[in-house]
Enzyme design. Structure first.
Site, PDB file in Angstrom:
ATOM      1  N   ARG A 114       0.079   9.201   2.274  1.00 26.03           N
ATOM      2  CA  ARG A 114      -1.268  10.033   2.152  1.00 26.03           C
ATOM      3  C   ARG A 114      -1.323  11.609   2.425  1.00 26.03           C
ATOM      4  O   ARG A 114      -2.102  12.024   1.802  1.00 26.03           O
ATOM      5  CB  ARG A 114      -2.080   9.346   3.346  1.00 26.03           C
ATOM      6  CG  ARG A 114      -2.496   8.088   3.371  1.00 26.03           C
ATOM      7  CD  ARG A 114      -3.302   7.586   4.441  1.00 26.03           C
ATOM      8  NE  ARG A 114      -3.724   6.158   4.099  1.00 26.03           N
ATOM      9  CZ  ARG A 114      -4.238   5.357   5.061  1.00 26.03           C
ATOM     10  NH1 ARG A 114      -4.597   5.867   6.362  1.00 26.03           N
ATOM     11  NH2 ARG A 114      -4.452   3.942   4.789  1.00 26.03           N
ATOM     12  N   GLU A 150       0.918  -1.377   0.129  1.00 26.17           N
ATOM     13  CA  GLU A 150       0.006  -0.006  -0.043  1.00 26.17           C
ATOM     14  C   GLU A 150       0.992   1.270  -0.101  1.00 26.17           C
ATOM     15  O   GLU A 150       2.177   1.035   0.306  1.00 26.17           O
ATOM     16  CB  GLU A 150      -0.971  -0.027   0.961  1.00 26.17           C
ATOM     17  CG  GLU A 150      -2.358  -0.813   1.151  1.00 26.17           C
ATOM     18  CD  GLU A 150      -3.143  -0.873   2.152  1.00 26.17           C
ATOM     19  OE1 GLU A 150      -2.996  -0.086   3.009  1.00 26.17           O
ATOM     20  OE2 GLU A 150      -3.822  -1.893   2.189  1.00 26.17           O
ATOM     21  N   ARG A 164       0.662   8.984   9.127  1.00 25.42           N
ATOM     22  CA  ARG A 164       0.548   7.569   9.427  1.00 25.42           C
ATOM     23  C   ARG A 164       0.776   6.849   8.200  1.00 25.42           C
ATOM     24  O   ARG A 164       0.228   7.009   7.121  1.00 25.42           O
ATOM     25  CB  ARG A 164      -0.686   7.347   9.944  1.00 25.42           C
ATOM     26  CG  ARG A 164      -0.992   5.897  10.445  1.00 25.42           C
ATOM     27  CD  ARG A 164      -1.974   5.539  11.288  1.00 25.42           C
ATOM     28  NE  ARG A 164      -3.289   5.615  10.475  1.00 25.42           N
ATOM     29  CZ  ARG A 164      -4.025   4.833   9.839  1.00 25.42           C
ATOM     30  NH1 ARG A 164      -3.128   3.593   9.616  1.00 25.42           N
ATOM     31  NH2 ARG A 164      -5.003   4.877   9.158  1.00 25.42           N
ATOM     32  N   HIS A 174      -9.513  11.375   8.886  1.00 22.55           N
ATOM     33  CA  HIS A 174      -9.484  10.020   8.755  1.00 22.55           C
ATOM     34  C   HIS A 174      -8.750   9.634  10.178  1.00 22.55           C
ATOM     35  O   HIS A 174      -9.405   8.693  10.652  1.00 22.55           O
ATOM     36  CB  HIS A 174      -8.639   9.498   7.684  1.00 22.55           C
ATOM     37  CG  HIS A 174      -8.493   7.907   7.649  1.00 22.55           C
ATOM     38  ND1 HIS A 174      -9.590   7.124   7.556  1.00 22.55           N
ATOM     39  CD2 HIS A 174      -7.361   7.178   7.685  1.00 22.55           C
ATOM     40  CE1 HIS A 174      -9.225   5.797   7.433  1.00 22.55           C
ATOM     41  NE2 HIS A 174      -8.092   5.772   7.636  1.00 22.55           N
ATOM     42  N   HIS A 219      -7.606  11.004   4.651  1.00 24.63           N
ATOM     43  CA  HIS A 219      -7.637   9.882   3.868  1.00 24.63           C
ATOM     44  C   HIS A 219      -7.842  10.482   2.502  1.00 24.63           C
ATOM     45  O   HIS A 219      -8.841  11.291   2.149  1.00 24.63           O
ATOM     46  CB  HIS A 219      -8.274   8.789   4.033  1.00 24.63           C
ATOM     47  CG  HIS A 219      -8.017   7.497   3.340  1.00 24.63           C
ATOM     48  ND1 HIS A 219      -8.185   7.360   2.274  1.00 24.63           N
ATOM     49  CD2 HIS A 219      -7.700   6.470   4.011  1.00 24.63           C
ATOM     50  CE1 HIS A 219      -7.885   5.936   1.865  1.00 24.63           C
ATOM     51  NE2 HIS A 219      -7.616   5.642   2.930  1.00 24.63           N
TER      52      HIS A 219
HETATM   53  C1  SIN Z   1      -7.903   2.087   4.027  1.00 25.13           C
HETATM   54  O1  SIN Z   1      -8.184   0.710   3.980  1.00 25.13           O
HETATM   55  O2  SIN Z   1      -7.345   2.701   3.187  1.00 25.13           O
HETATM   56  C2  SIN Z   1      -7.743   2.525   5.515  1.00 25.13           C
HETATM   57  C3  SIN Z   1      -7.031   1.686   6.631  1.00 25.13           C
HETATM   58  C4  SIN Z   1      -5.814   2.517   7.071  1.00 25.13           C
HETATM   59  O3  SIN Z   1      -6.376   3.923   7.376  1.00 25.13           O
HETATM   60  O4  SIN Z   1      -4.943   2.050   7.315  1.00 25.13           O
END
Ligand code: SIN
Length: 522
Positions: free
Chosen positions: A295, A121, A391, A356, A249
């Site tokens: 992010r 990710e 984060r 978020h 987010h």
């Molecule tokens: C997400 O699935 O993007 C949110 C999970 C997270 O904030 O790590």
């Protein structure tokens, strides 16, 4: 002062029933302690953890502690506490295998040889995220509930809202307790069905109240996530830190109302790309990692792109993947988008950033101890320094599991080895003046608009000063009517919301340096 007519006593009081709270309660109960676990919600599983779609950081086959530290530190822009990273690295896989795997049997996606499927990710250098389709948090919370509801020494109480932490200095009926070090001995709790407040006295109290997303007009969090824990800890005198680092987010589903449904970062992990209205993969212009940049960078870039193009959203495009595969991998997101007539297998998803995650919080050490004795904090409400100024994706469930478990175990150790004082405390003074719900509604709306517009993704001195004028006055007004109004969950939440908003705002005003999620154009 008369001592309370009904006092509930326990070894450990856990406030909040997300993954951090469940992990702490379960670990403490396994050590033989009596545990009371309270949630203000009527559904036990309702929490931010439940809505965490993406996954939980595990370990890539070629992973290392150094690689973890580097990824966290780069994402957190240089102010990550490396002790916290090392702790989640060292305990993470063991706890996932033992607790989530063996004890709870969480149905993680696995390969034919039974090994966990792992994806990459945003801002991760390796594929190390384990997942359950697009509902990892929900799957974990559901099995955790099934496990702990049958544990004899855990008493789960729903619709119970913590009002204030009880400390020796503030609440003990023994005047000499003022000379004890600052110590927490439980909480006053509103039992909603009875409409009464009783003290719950505990040898150890564990705050696991989650974050503060709903202080903002647009958020991926459920509406009850309103900053309760920060405000309670602040009033009790705990150290609070890094509150200016509120993470937005980048991808939530655009709608013309306030609602923002999370579109998991896992889509980008599986190859989805952010595009503007001309179809351009615009993130390539902003960061070398493109759509998989950290992010904070992606949220600001989307903001800039929307301003430039005059559009209210950008698109997240996963159409290069096979349609059937998308439906299997992201069933909930596929369904939710279909409800608003977006078929994610054939068109881009309109997305916008939303509040978020709070990277700061109640300062703790590596055993979740706050600066107040016998008070621990775990999960989003805590600040271990793991996230620094921003984060890393899919780190929150891991943090909840690791620090929750360590907190529960250490609570037992402290109870065994330290002096415990259980004081007499006064009855809660029940106020009776009815409250006009319009006041609460409007005040909440003022907070959410103010935080969104003036303390959001892009901040300036002028915006922050404007916000301060509004929220300071509002705080005065709320404290006045709080003092003599009949208590309700909503009123408790409103009082906490304005306090926590001021904590974020104060930190944002003081910090003149842009870093991670705190971005000032002046
Ligand atoms: C997400 O699935 O993007 C949110 C999970 C997270 O904030 O790590």
């Amino acid at each position: 002062m008369k001592s309370s007519d009904r006092i509930i006593k326990t070894d450990v009081l856990v406030i909040g029933a997300g993954l951090a709270g469940c992990s702490a309660a379960y670990a403490a109960a396994q050590q033989g302690l009596s545990v009371i676990l309270i949630t203000s919600e009527n559904e036990f599983t309702e929490s931010s953890s439940f809505y965490a779609q993406g996954g939980i950081i595990y370990k890539a086959s070629d992973d290392s502690e150094a690689s973890f530290v580097e990824d966290f530190q780069r994402t957190g822009v240089g102010i990550v506490n490396e002790d916290a990273v090392r702790q989640v690295y060292r305990c993470g896989t063991e706890f996932i295998d033992e607790i989530l795997g063996k004890k709870l049997c969480v149905p993680f996606n696995r390969s034919e040889d039974n090994s966990l499927n792992l994806i990459r990710e945003g801002s991760h250098s390796k594929a190390r995220i384990a997942f359950v389709k697009d509902h990892t948090g929900q799957s974990i919370q559901e099995v955790f509930y099934q496990k702990i509801k049958d544990v004899d020494n855990i008493n789960i109480i729903t619709e119970a809202t913590s009002v204030d932490l009880i400390t020796l200095a503030h609440h003990s009926l023994n005047p000499l307790h003022i000379y004890e070090p600052s110590t927490c001995v439980g909480a006053y709790v509103l039992f909603q069905k009875e409409n009464r407040v009783y003290p719950v006295l505990a040898k150890q109290t564990i705050l696991a109240t989650g974050g503060l997303g709903s202080l903002y007009l647009h958020t991926s969090n459920p509406s009850h996530v309103r900053g309760d824990g920060y405000a309670m800890a602040y009033r009790a005198g705990a150290r609070i830190m890094n509150m200016e680092y509120v993470q937005f987010h980048p991808t939530t589903l655009f709608s013309t109302n306030e609602e923002r449904f999370l579109i998991s970062e896992a889509l980008r992990g599986e190859g989805a790309v952010l595009r503007n209205k001309s179809g351009e993969d615009f993130m390539k212009r902003y960061h070398e990692m493109g759509s998989l940049a950290p992010r904070d960078v992606v949220s600001r870039s989307i903001n800039a792109e929307m301003n430039e193009t005059g559009r209210q959203y950008v698109y997240l495009d996963i159409t290069q993947r096979n349609g059937e595969w998308i439906k299997q991998r992201f069933p909930k997101i596929y369904q939710k988008c279909l409800e608003v007539r977006v078929d994610i297998t054939s068109e881009g998803i309109p997305v916008v950033p939303a509040a978020h995650y709070e990277c700061g919080g109640v300062a703790t050490d590596m055993k979740a101890n706050t600066t107040i004795r016998c008070l621990k904090a775990v999960g989003e409400v805590a600040c271990t320094g793991l996230h620094g100024a921003n984060r890393l994706a899919s780190s929150s469930l891991l943090e909840c599991l690791v620090f929750g478990t360590i907190a529960g175990r250490d609570a037992a150790e402290q109870i065994r080895t330290r002096k415990v004082i259980m004081p007499g405390v006064a009855d809660w003074k029940q106020e009776t003046e009815p409250i006009d719900p319009d006041l609460i509604r409007q005040d909440r709306s003022t907070i959410r608009q103010t935080m969104w517009n003036y303390v959001g993704i892009i901040r300036t001195k002028k915006k922050l000063e404007r916000a301060f004028g509004i929220l300071w006055q509002l705080n005065e007004d709320i404290q006045k009517f709080y003092a003599h109004s009949e208590l309700s969950d909503d009123l408790i939440g409103l009082r906490n919301a304005v306090t926590t908003s001021l904590l974020v705002l104060h930190a944002a005003k003081l910090n003149k340096e842009s870093r991670g999620c705190h971005y000032r154009t002046d």
